[in-house]
Design an enzyme around this catalytic site. Sequence first.
Site, mmCIF file in Angstrom:
data_model
loop_
_atom_site.group_PDB
_atom_site.id
_atom_site.type_symbol
_atom_site.label_atom_id
_atom_site.label_comp_id
_atom_site.label_asym_id
_atom_site.label_seq_id
_atom_site.Cartn_x
_atom_site.Cartn_y
_atom_site.Cartn_z
ATOM 1 N N ARG A 1 19.851 -5.364 2.020
ATOM 2 C CA ARG A 1 18.415 -5.063 1.894
ATOM 3 C C ARG A 1 17.699 -5.295 3.219
ATOM 4 N NH1 ARG A 1 15.605 -8.940 0.011
ATOM 5 N NH2 ARG A 1 16.808 -9.347 -1.872
ATOM 6 N N TYR B 1 -0.676 16.284 -1.378
ATOM 7 C CA TYR B 1 0.450 16.289 -2.310
ATOM 8 C C TYR B 1 0.007 15.603 -3.618
ATOM 9 C CZ TYR B 1 4.855 15.094 -4.454
ATOM 10 O OH TYR B 1 5.869 14.952 -5.366
ATOM 11 N N LYS C 1 12.562 16.560 1.851
ATOM 12 C CA LYS C 1 12.179 17.945 2.155
ATOM 13 C C LYS C 1 12.928 18.462 3.392
ATOM 14 C CE LYS C 1 9.547 17.045 -1.357
ATOM 15 N NZ LYS C 1 8.131 16.694 -1.265
ATOM 16 N N ASP D 1 0.982 12.128 7.155
ATOM 17 C CA ASP D 1 2.122 12.618 6.379
ATOM 18 C C ASP D 1 2.610 13.888 7.084
ATOM 19 O OD1 ASP D 1 3.842 13.904 4.587
ATOM 20 O OD2 ASP D 1 2.749 13.223 2.812
#
Length: 364
Positions: free
Chosen positions: A48, A100, A195, A170
Amino acid sequence: MSYHTATELAQIGNHKDKQTGAVSTPIHLSTTFAHPGLGKSTGYDYTRTKNPTREILEEALAKLEEGSQAIVTSSGMSAIQLVFQLFPAKSEFLVSRDLYGGSYRYFDELARQNGSVFHYFDDYESLAAQLTDQITAIFLETPTNPLMQEVSIADTAKLARRYQACLIVDNTFSTPLRQQPLKEGADIVLHSGTKFLSGHNDLLAGVVVAKTPEIGERLAWLSNTTGPTLSSFDSWLFIRSLKTLKIRFEAQERNAQKIAKVLTTFPQVEKVLYPGIGGMISFYLQDTKQIPAFLSKLRLITFAESLGGVETLITYPTTQTHADIPTELRESYGLTANLLRLSVGIEDPQDLLADLEQALQWQE
Ligand SMILES: *Cc1c(COP(=O)(O)O)cnc(C)c1O
């Protein structure tokens, strides 16, 4: 030494594994790493916190966006959530109006949960008019999803600095190949890695890149603390995908430029929204009633959510990606029921155009 982008991309992970010379990055599945002694570490303790496969991906992404540090997460939404953990409850934010749908849904929830306030802007003028000392951060999507509205990052960055607001961009639609927000003055850039960056409709991932080491370290600390971490296997898949980003994106963009031009000539199409770069095109049909028939007639282009992959997809934002935005609000800024969004893939553009043309046949 720095190479050109295509070279950097193709070479991600190569020359890294001194022990075996592996050209393809090894997938380090181990979640824990032996300590050489008390108070000693190989640099890796627990996955992690840090993992050798993920580290190679993060270094490559930081370089690509020219930031000091990148953090990869399990989805674009977890990347956005990680960034908003930087800010205290009851903060005020300025956010792109066209956005979005999932980001809108999250901001709406955050407002309910912790009293944060979200103000929305439609263009640079309304952004400037609403910016005050009360604003903690500006969240900018440019071009926006799905209406392709553009706001200058450099101008926004100048304003943000004057009011000491953090600027978050973004960059999912443009990718660092077409737009590098950190170079234009943004503090944080983020992506849905699902994407264009990964580009094969087979990986869910998010990316955050910080400009300064201070923000980068704080985000890495938060990521280790809350654990939105991307798995080793997915990190490897992301590395493999990034190697072809430039040739994929350029092919998608070439196809989109051709298709956008031809779409404007169809009488059934009312208006085409294409910013001139990238692989995303939105368009309005003259007749909303024809949308179900049009979608069912498409044979090659797939009716599905998501974008940026090598397969061409068509999305109906009203019922899919943007369904969580109230109808009246959506329609007030142009996201109307006759809007479709096309994510252009790498197929031959003649086949894509032929499919669109046969599906667009009906009597006016
Ligand atoms: C898809 C998308 C997101 C969310 O990313 P996920 O990987 O689906 O969680 C955020 N921003 C934009 C612009 C997107 O297209």
